[in-house]
Design a protein around this motif. Structure first.
Motif, short mmCIF file in Angstrom:
data_model
loop_
_atom_site.label_atom_id
_atom_site.label_comp_id
_atom_site.label_asym_id
_atom_site.label_seq_id
_atom_site.Cartn_x
_atom_site.Cartn_y
_atom_site.Cartn_z
N ALA A 58 0.80 -1.23 0.00
CA ALA A 58 0.00 0.00 0.00
C ALA A 58 0.84 1.27 0.00
O ALA A 58 0.45 2.25 -0.66
N HIS A 87 3.37 1.99 -1.64
CA HIS A 87 3.82 2.25 -3.02
C HIS A 87 2.58 2.27 -3.91
O HIS A 87 1.98 1.23 -4.20
N GLN A 88 2.20 3.44 -4.37
CA GLN A 88 0.90 3.61 -5.01
C GLN A 88 0.81 2.94 -6.37
O GLN A 88 -0.29 2.59 -6.82
N ARG A 89 1.91 2.75 -7.07
CA ARG A 89 1.88 2.20 -8.42
C ARG A 89 2.54 0.84 -8.54
O ARG A 89 2.76 0.37 -9.65
N MET A 144 -7.87 0.64 -0.81
CA MET A 144 -7.20 1.26 -1.95
C MET A 144 -7.40 2.78 -1.96
O MET A 144 -6.47 3.54 -2.22
N SER A 165 -5.28 4.35 0.88
CA SER A 165 -3.83 4.35 0.62
C SER A 165 -3.45 5.14 -0.62
O SER A 165 -2.27 5.32 -0.89
N GLY A 166 -4.43 5.58 -1.41
CA GLY A 166 -4.13 6.34 -2.62
C GLY A 166 -3.58 5.50 -3.74
O GLY A 166 -2.76 6.00 -4.54
N THR A 167 -3.99 4.26 -3.86
CA THR A 167 -3.51 3.39 -4.92
C THR A 167 -3.92 3.93 -6.29
O THR A 167 -5.06 4.39 -6.47
N HIS A 168 -3.00 3.88 -7.22
CA HIS A 168 -3.28 4.38 -8.57
C HIS A 168 -4.20 3.40 -9.28
O HIS A 168 -3.88 2.22 -9.47
#
Length: 909
Positions: free
Chosen positions: A404, A406-408, A434, A437-440
């Motif tokens: 989480a 690491h967004q990308r 997601m 956590s700001g997941t792309h």
């Protein structure tokens, strides 16, 4: 009397209604058939077993259920043994008998001769008994016709039943792996297709580097999952010939390109398109990986993460640090159902210091795509299902703790597959993580998430996904352009339509439309059709026509779906005759557009209107000519002519005022079904033997495949259920059993309505044990009973004065479900009303207890499933205390000792 025309057009089966209800034409076209070969094979194997005897239908033990797979013909012989007689006057014993059972399957040699003789004659005239035998031969699966197959160097005949594909002396693989040895398959790859696909991937990589790479500043580009996916595709497609990759070097000296190529080789197993276009890449694993795997998963440790972690920590530090990627790739290649348990051990400390999260994310992507595509045929089904059920919780915990931040790091395909593998409740939890956590999330992935929530009726989460998409636009002009793309509008339409899964949510339609307009969506004819359909489903006909009248003001033109939606809604109202003028306008529109489905909707409207106007059967039969003329306005009479020739009293087609043969449209299967249903109804009212003659003509046409429209209709069990209902009404249960046996000829399988019709026929004829037998056969074939099934059983037991079984059946009724008035009258006719009330109260208590136990069991199961794996410490306290008052902690591994499965470093070799 149960109403024949329900609001949602469900084909409920009731022998009391004069006409068999059916689905709406467009709903019939969109229905899916369940004709998987595995189901047909399992039914075929179950049908070879039979048993005699009745018993409690709701409390049969496992031994009884194991013997339920008998053919329905056993019901007839079973009832004869119970000295029951059926009313089959005039049947003339149409079927030959052998030992009290119906014999209809000839030997392969006789069947082949019959088939050749029939083909030479062109199937022009087929005797009744020959039809049965030819149908039986054609119903044999193609697998039984194969001569021989080579298995482990031996040539053995192939059989559809009782055939073991592998030798009994072969050694099973680790953890339920297939016994067949792995073979290298080299399929010729078209170089042109490979080059074209490689150009497409290069183009995608250039677009990615131009648009998205400038946004990645804090982390290297290798931490982006999309970049790694494109690199794997390029490596897989760039080689013009077969390659072999050797993975012997330690991780600290292994090049990143080798890891990428190894995952490219793994991708060929789970991506069918890549497998067709890229040359094979064969992996040569470290020889010690096999012994490491055997020790790591010894003592049934595949389902115990704690044991896997303990065994992993007994390895040498050098092995764990330098060769954990080798072991992970080996498990993904050979034993993918065990890889995620090893991932749990890897991500729990103390494990390894040099943990590469990119490899962990790629491993999850390979597992997720493999589960979605069912790519691993060599793994036992039960082991694969167990690991598949545990995949979502495992991914959730590892994603939260390691991925989480690491967004990308996760590829878009991994995030796409997670939505397909997770249930709705599980996916909600993952989606919230997601977002937190700001997941792309890419554009296509967010649209897929929108459709996932929309199909489940969760329009709020679906709108939140659409909001994320439009907020990502750089300016208002780009936002409007993004909101009016075709995929985006289709997701909006799906969200709006599926919001009506709950009928009480109709008032939310206005708010949803306002939200979509706020996103920048321009209402087109697609969204207007959805609004009108929602209004019709809610019974708000006035609002639907108000929206229809505003189309011209907004510069929109109604299409064929608009007229079909409104016409079907008018058909489902209580007074369809009030919309006769609009129906005639739809008929003229169908001629202009040459749309057969709109014409079928009009025919359905006329059928329902005539049925509502005349409730009794005789008056309805007198107006069949009017319905026939409505049919001949649009469709060709060619599919009905063979049935007119059989039935002497049938209505003939008249050429007055009808179109020419060149201007006729081919009727959809539903339109043909309506007319065949009327022919069957008229034949059963004049001469009972005419129904059997019509059925034999129908079976002959299906076997010879003369009419493609009729063959397409025969693939759906609805037309077979019509013949079955007619035979059950006239108590010709021998013919009814033949109908069920003939259904697999066209690929149709008996559904819940089929067994409901049959069960109701036996209950009406006071054949209690035979009806219970039908229920047991239905459950043994994996068909779950519906609410109408229990209504049939409750009505039958109430008329037979079986009070105890009435209480057992009432246990399966929902408290919120209102009982039919006819059913309440049957319960009121039971003599011992005091006992009835006592049994109903006991059924209510048992139902509440069962629901409570099921809820608790489901809660405990989900709690155990989502609980993070518990890892016990590597040291445990010794029993007792020392003289100083402290605990003596004895390590599990004594200093200087050598465990039995510790390995020497490969680099030292």
């Amino acid at each position: 009397m149960r109403s024949a025309c329900l609001r949602n057009a469900r084909p409920t089966t009731s022998a009391t209604s004069p006409l068999l209800p059916f689905l709406a034409p467009r709903a019939f076209a969109e229905a899916q058939r369940h004709t998987r070969q595995d189901d047909r094979r399992s039914q075929k194997e179950q049908e070879t077993k039979s048993r005699s005897g009745g018993g409690n239908v709701l409390a049969c033990n496992g031994k009884e259920r194991a013997a339920l797979g008998a053919r329905y013909s056993d019901i007839f012989s079973f009832a004869r043994q119970q000295l029951r007689s059926y009313s089959t006057e005039g049947s003339n014993g149409a079927l030959p008998r052998t030992g009290g059972r119906i014999s209809f399957r000839p030997s392969q040699r006789d069947g082949k001769l019959k088939m050749e003789q029939a083909e030479k004659e062109g199937m022009s005239v087929i005797p009744r008994r020959t039809i049965r035998k030819v149908a039986a031969v054609r119903a044999i699966p193609r697998r039984t016709i194969r001569k021989v197959v080579s298995v482990w160097g031996k040539v053995v005949p192939w059989r559809s039943q009782g055939f073991q594909r592998f030798s009994a002396h072969s050694q099973p693989g680790l953890g339920g792996q297939s016994k067949r040895p792995a073979r290298r398959k080299t399929v010729p790859i078209s170089d042109g297709r490979r080059q074209r696909q490689l150009k497409v991937i290069h183009k995608s990589l250039h677009a990615y580097q131009r648009r998205e790479l400038p946004q990645i500043q804090k982390e290297p580009k290798i931490m982006d999952g999309r970049y790694r996916s494109l690199q794997r595709r390029i490596l897989a497609l760039s080689a013009p010939k077969v390659r072999t990759l050797t993975l012997y070097e330690p991780f600290n000296t292994l090049r990143r390109k080798h890891i990428t190529m190894a995952f490219a080789a793994l991708d060929r197993k789970v991506y069918a398109r890549l497998n067709r276009r890229a040359q094979p890449i064969f992996l040569q694993h470290l020889p010690d990986c096999a012994s490491w795997t055997a020790s790591l998963f010894s003592s049934g440790a595949a389902t115990e993460p704690d044991q896997v972690w303990r065994h992993w920590n007994t390895f040498d530090d050098e092995i764990r640090e330098c060769y954990w990627p080798h072991l992970l790739i080996y498990l993904l290649d050979k034993f993918p159902h065990r890889a995620q348990y090893f991932l749990q051990a890897l991500t729990h400390r103390p494990s390894v210091e040099s943990l590469d999260l990119c490899i962990v994310a790629d491993a999850f992507e390979n597992l997720a795509r493999g589960y979605v595509n069912r790519s691993w045929k060599s793994v036992a089904r039960e082991n694969l299902q167990e690991s598949k059920d545990q995949f979502i919780p495992t991914f959730y915990h590892i994603f939260r703790e390691h991925l989480a931040p690491h967004q990308r790091i996760c590829s878009q395909d991994l995030l796409f597959c997670v939505a397909k593998l997770a249930s709705l409740e599980d996916f909600r939890r993952i989606f919230e993580l997601m977002k937190k956590s700001g997941t792309h999330l890419g554009h296509d992935v967010l649209l897929h998430y929108t459709n996932t929530f929309a199909k489940a009726g969760d329009f709020e989460q679906a709108l939140s996904c659409l909001e994320i998409i439009v907020k990502g636009a750089p300016n208002d002009e780009a936002r409007v352009q993004l909101a009016n793309e075709q995929k985006f509008r289709w997701s909006c339409a799906l969200t709006l339509h599926r919001s009506m899964m709950n009928k009480d949510a109709y008032h939310e339609t206005t708010g949803i439309v306002a939200t979509l307009v706020g996103f920048g969506v321009k209402l087109d004819i697609l969204l207007y059709n959805v609004i009108m359909r929602n209004a019709m489903e809610a019974g708000d006909v006035d609002t639907a026509f108000k929206v229809y009248n505003t189309l011209d003001e907004n510069g929109l033109k109604p299409d064929k779906f608009t007229f079909s939606t409104l016409l079907h809604g008018c058909t489902m109202t209580t007074e369809p005759v009030a919309f006769n003028d609009f129906a005639d306008y739809c008929a003229e529109t169908a001629k202009e557009m040459k749309d057969p489905w709109l014409a079928a909707d009009y025919l359905y409207y006329q059928y329902v209107r005539l049925h509502r106007e005349s409730r009794n059967t005789e008056t309805s039969l007198g107006r069949t000519q009017q319905l026939l003329q409505s049919y001949l306005q649009f469709f060709s009479p060619r599919p009905l002519e063979p049935f007119w020739a059989v039935h002497a009293g049938s209505s003939r087609a008249r050429s007055d005022g009808v179109l020419t043969e060149s201007t006729f449209m081919d009727p959809p299967p539903m339109a043909l079904y309506i007319m065949l249903q009327l022919e069957i109804l008229k034949a059963s009212s004049t001469d009972k033997e005419q129904v059997w003659a019509l059925y034999e003509k129908f079976l002959e046409l299906v076997i010879t495949n003369r009419d493609p429209i009729l063959s397409k209709l025969a693939k759906n069990p609805i037309i077979w259920n019509t013949f079955l209902l007619s035979f059950c009404r006239i108590h010709h249960f021998e013919h009814a059993s033949q109908v069920i046996r003939d259904m697999p000829i066209s690929g149709a399988q008996p559904n819940v309505y089929t067994w409901n019709i049959l069960m109701q026929g036996f209950f009406k004829n006071q054949q209690m044990q035979a009806a219970e037998r039908v229920y047991e056969i239905m459950r043994s074939r994996g068909i779950e009973p519906d609410q109408f099934t229990y209504e049939v059983m409750l009505r039958g037991y109430a008329r037979a004065q079986h009070v105890r079984k009435v209480g057992e059946v009432m246990e399966h009724f929902d408290e919120e479900e209102r009982l039919d008035s006819k059913l309440l009258q049957d319960l009121a006719r039971v003599h011992d009303q005091r006992r009835v009330l006592h049994e109903l109260e006991k059924a209510r208590v048992r139902r509440e207890q069962r629901k409570e136990m099921e809820a608790q069991a489901k809660e405990e199961k989900e709690k155990r499933r989502w609980a993070p794996p518990e890892f016990a410490p590597l040291i445990k306290p010794k029993e007792g205390v020392n003289g100083k008052g402290g605990l003596n902690l004895k390590p599990l591994i004594e200093p200087g000792s050598r465990p039995g499965f510790r390995f020497v470093s490969v680099s030292k070799k």
